[in-house]
Write a protein that holds these residues in place. Structure first.
Motif, PDB file in Angstrom:
ATOM      1  N   PRO A 161     -57.485  17.358  -3.276  1.00  8.18           N
ATOM      2  CA  PRO A 161     -56.657  16.325  -2.648  1.00  8.18           C
ATOM      3  C   PRO A 161     -55.285  16.886  -2.250  1.00  8.18           C
ATOM      4  CG  PRO A 161     -57.689  15.484  -4.639  1.00  8.18           C
ATOM      5  CD  PRO A 161     -57.889  16.974  -4.642  1.00  8.18           C
ATOM      6  N   VAL A 162     -54.892  16.623  -1.010  1.00 11.24           N
ATOM      7  CA  VAL A 162     -53.621  17.125  -0.489  1.00 11.24           C
ATOM      8  C   VAL A 162     -52.900  16.000   0.242  1.00 11.24           C
ATOM      9  CG1 VAL A 162     -54.433  19.514  -0.240  1.00 11.24           C
ATOM     10  CG2 VAL A 162     -54.685  17.923   1.677  1.00 11.24           C
ATOM     11  N   THR A 163     -51.615  16.225   0.500  1.00  9.36           N
ATOM     12  CA  THR A 163     -50.728  15.329   1.250  1.00  9.36           C
ATOM     13  C   THR A 163     -50.416  14.059   0.452  1.00  9.36           C
ATOM     14  OG1 THR A 163     -52.170  13.811   2.526  1.00  9.36           O
ATOM     15  CG2 THR A 163     -51.943  16.077   3.340  1.00  9.36           C
ATOM     16  N   PRO A 164     -49.361  13.343   0.841  1.00  7.23           N
ATOM     17  CA  PRO A 164     -49.042  12.071   0.175  1.00  7.23           C
ATOM     18  C   PRO A 164     -50.154  11.031   0.273  1.00  7.23           C
ATOM     19  CG  PRO A 164     -47.162  12.850   1.436  1.00  7.23           C
ATOM     20  CD  PRO A 164     -48.314  13.715   1.822  1.00  7.23           C
ATOM     21  N   PHE A 165     -51.111  11.239   1.184  1.00 12.93           N
ATOM     22  CA  PHE A 165     -52.222  10.301   1.340  1.00 12.93           C
ATOM     23  C   PHE A 165     -53.427  10.683   0.471  1.00 12.93           C
ATOM     24  CE2 PHE A 165     -50.948   9.072   5.972  1.00 12.93           C
ATOM     25  CZ  PHE A 165     -49.804   8.446   5.469  1.00 12.93           C
ATOM     26  N   ALA A 166     -53.278  11.694  -0.380  1.00 11.78           N
ATOM     27  CA  ALA A 166     -54.373  12.142  -1.256  1.00 11.78           C
ATOM     28  C   ALA A 166     -55.656  12.360  -0.473  1.00 11.78           C
ATOM     29  CB  ALA A 166     -54.594  11.159  -2.395  1.00 11.78           C
ATOM     30  N   GLY A 198     -58.633  14.174  14.154  1.00 15.82           N
ATOM     31  CA  GLY A 198     -57.306  14.697  14.447  1.00 15.82           C
ATOM     32  C   GLY A 198     -56.124  14.022  13.794  1.00 15.82           C
ATOM     33  N   HIS A 199     -56.306  13.250  12.736  1.00 15.48           N
ATOM     34  CA  HIS A 199     -55.171  12.612  12.078  1.00 15.48           C
ATOM     35  C   HIS A 199     -54.401  13.605  11.215  1.00 15.48           C
ATOM     36  CE1 HIS A 199     -56.880   8.247  12.497  1.00 15.48           C
ATOM     37  NE2 HIS A 199     -56.281   8.671  13.596  1.00 15.48           N
ATOM     38  N   ILE A 200     -53.110  13.344  11.058  1.00 15.26           N
ATOM     39  CA  ILE A 200     -52.192  14.296  10.433  1.00 15.26           C
ATOM     40  C   ILE A 200     -52.616  14.673   9.016  1.00 15.26           C
ATOM     41  CG2 ILE A 200     -50.686  12.381   9.703  1.00 15.26           C
ATOM     42  CD1 ILE A 200     -49.556  15.962  10.656  1.00 15.26           C
ATOM     43  N   ASP A 201     -53.128  13.727   8.231  1.00 16.28           N
ATOM     44  CA  ASP A 201     -53.483  14.045   6.840  1.00 16.28           C
ATOM     45  C   ASP A 201     -54.744  14.892   6.742  1.00 16.28           C
ATOM     46  OD1 ASP A 201     -54.658  11.657   7.830  1.00 16.28           O
ATOM     47  OD2 ASP A 201     -55.221  11.012   5.818  1.00 16.28           O
ATOM     48  N   HIS A 202     -55.458  15.037   7.854  1.00 17.40           N
ATOM     49  CA  HIS A 202     -56.660  15.875   7.895  1.00 17.40           C
ATOM     50  C   HIS A 202     -56.432  17.192   8.628  1.00 17.40           C
ATOM     51  CE1 HIS A 202     -59.592  12.754   6.469  1.00 17.40           C
ATOM     52  NE2 HIS A 202     -58.540  12.016   6.746  1.00 17.40           N
ATOM     53  N   ALA A 203     -55.483  17.207   9.562  1.00 20.58           N
ATOM     54  CA  ALA A 203     -55.308  18.379  10.429  1.00 20.58           C
ATOM     55  C   ALA A 203     -53.927  19.011  10.348  1.00 20.58           C
ATOM     56  CB  ALA A 203     -55.599  17.976  11.881  1.00 20.58           C
ATOM     57  N   GLY A 204     -53.043  18.456   9.542  1.00 20.83           N
ATOM     58  CA  GLY A 204     -51.652  18.905   9.547  1.00 20.83           C
ATOM     59  C   GLY A 204     -51.414  20.327   9.090  1.00 20.83           C
ATOM     60  N   GLY A 205     -52.355  20.914   8.343  1.00 20.32           N
ATOM     61  CA  GLY A 205     -52.140  22.267   7.835  1.00 20.32           C
ATOM     62  C   GLY A 205     -52.861  23.354   8.591  1.00 20.32           C
ATOM     63  N   VAL A 206     -53.653  23.005   9.618  1.00 20.62           N
ATOM     64  CA  VAL A 206     -54.516  24.018  10.218  1.00 20.62           C
ATOM     65  C   VAL A 206     -53.750  25.059  11.040  1.00 20.62           C
ATOM     66  CG1 VAL A 206     -56.618  22.631  10.202  1.00 20.62           C
ATOM     67  CG2 VAL A 206     -55.086  22.532  12.187  1.00 20.62           C
ATOM     68  N   THR A 207     -52.671  24.644  11.704  1.00 19.75           N
ATOM     69  CA  THR A 207     -51.907  25.623  12.487  1.00 19.75           C
ATOM     70  C   THR A 207     -51.322  26.698  11.585  1.00 19.75           C
ATOM     71  OG1 THR A 207     -51.369  23.964  14.166  1.00 19.75           O
ATOM     72  CG2 THR A 207     -50.019  25.930  14.108  1.00 19.75           C
ATOM     73  N   ASP A 208     -50.730  26.279  10.468  1.00 15.99           N
ATOM     74  CA  ASP A 208     -50.163  27.231   9.512  1.00 15.99           C
ATOM     75  C   ASP A 208     -51.255  28.114   8.921  1.00 15.99           C
ATOM     76  OD1 ASP A 208     -48.435  28.561   7.831  1.00 15.99           O
ATOM     77  OD2 ASP A 208     -48.176  26.887   6.432  1.00 15.99           O
ATOM     78  N   LEU A 209     -52.382  27.516   8.561  1.00 16.47           N
ATOM     79  CA  LEU A 209     -53.473  28.303   7.989  1.00 16.47           C
ATOM     80  C   LEU A 209     -54.007  29.330   8.983  1.00 16.47           C
ATOM     81  CD1 LEU A 209     -55.617  25.814   5.891  1.00 16.47           C
ATOM     82  CD2 LEU A 209     -54.774  28.038   5.130  1.00 16.47           C
ATOM     83  N   LYS A 210     -54.150  28.924  10.228  1.00 12.07           N
ATOM     84  CA  LYS A 210     -54.633  29.885  11.227  1.00 12.07           C
ATOM     85  C   LYS A 210     -53.632  31.018  11.419  1.00 12.07           C
ATOM     86  CE  LYS A 210     -56.274  30.509  15.923  1.00 12.07           C
ATOM     87  NZ  LYS A 210     -56.666  29.894  17.215  1.00 12.07           N
ATOM     88  N   ALA A 211     -52.342  30.679  11.441  1.00 13.35           N
ATOM     89  CA  ALA A 211     -51.319  31.710  11.603  1.00 13.35           C
ATOM     90  C   ALA A 211     -51.336  32.704  10.452  1.00 13.35           C
ATOM     91  CB  ALA A 211     -49.941  31.054  11.719  1.00 13.35           C
TER      92      ALA A 211
END
Length: 214
Positions: free
Chosen positions: A8-13, A58-71
């Motif tokens: 579980p991640v983000t404030p939305f668990a 594409g919601h933020i709590d599901h996709a918000g970390g992918v850019t950083d992870l890809k980088a």
């Protein structure tokens, strides 16, 4: 065989899922919504090689970390279906709206369509396009283990919200009844939030699926 750990991640668990082939140790993260350091620590803990980032929508709590992870890892972003591009284009606005760490717009390396298959080591997922919560939402089904990664399509006792732009309540109900439930009562699912369940239990007790509210 695929193994998994729910993180579980983000404030939305939100249930990010680290999944891997136990024969090759190749791994993917499904819905890396944030807390990238925690996700990478889990990859390292299990001695895995991260090869893919999979998105259900594409919601933020599901996709918000992918850019950083890809980088940081160089691995490709795969999914969702292309109708969710407007959500991924707006990740920056979503992150500000919900007080998340700043997120950048994302264009996946590969869009997915209904019937596609995504390999992971010697195993694979079937892709099911299940619009309604968002228009491009997809589900990943691991037939070998009878487990579905359903994002925000269905939850234990509930279903995904349909009050967002381009949401469609009837499309969501149709996707659940015509694409997910036919997979079988014993199929377990990992939802985007909350505990796991199975489709048989939801047919019996979920008021949206049983028809009481659907």
């Amino acid at each position: 065989m695929l193994k998994y750990e729910i993180i579980p991640v983000t404030p939305f668990a939100q249930n990010a899922t680290l999944v891997w082939c136990d024969q090759t140790q190749e791994a993917a993260i499904i819905d890396a919504g944030g807390e990238v350091d925690r996700l990478l620590e889990a990859v390292e803990k299990h001695g895995l090689k991260l090869t893919k980032l999979l998105l259900t929508h594409g919601h933020i709590d599901h996709a918000g970390g992918v850019t950083d992870l890809k980088a940081r890892t160089g691995v490709p972003i795969i999914g969702p279906q292309k109708e969710d591009q407007f959500w991924l284009d707006g990740l920056g606005e979503q992150s500000r709206m919900f007080a998340f760490p700043e997120a950048k717009p994302v264009t996946p390396d590969q869009w997915l369509e209904d019937g596609d298959r995504v390999s992971l080591g010697q195993s694979e997922f079937q892709v099911l396009h299940c619009p309604g919560h968002t228009p491009g939402h997809v589900v990943f089904f691991d037939e070998e283990n009878q487990i579905a990664q359903v994002g925000d399509v269905i939850f234990a006792g509930s279903i995904g919200r349909t009050d967002f732009p381009k949401s469609d309540h009837q499309a969501l109900i149709t996707a659940i009844k015509e694409k997910l439930l036919p997979l079988g009562d014993e199929v377990r699912f990992i939802p985007g939030h909350g505990p796991m369940s199975n489709f048989g239990e939801e047919k019996r007790s979920n008021p949206f699926v049983s028809g009481r509210f659907g």
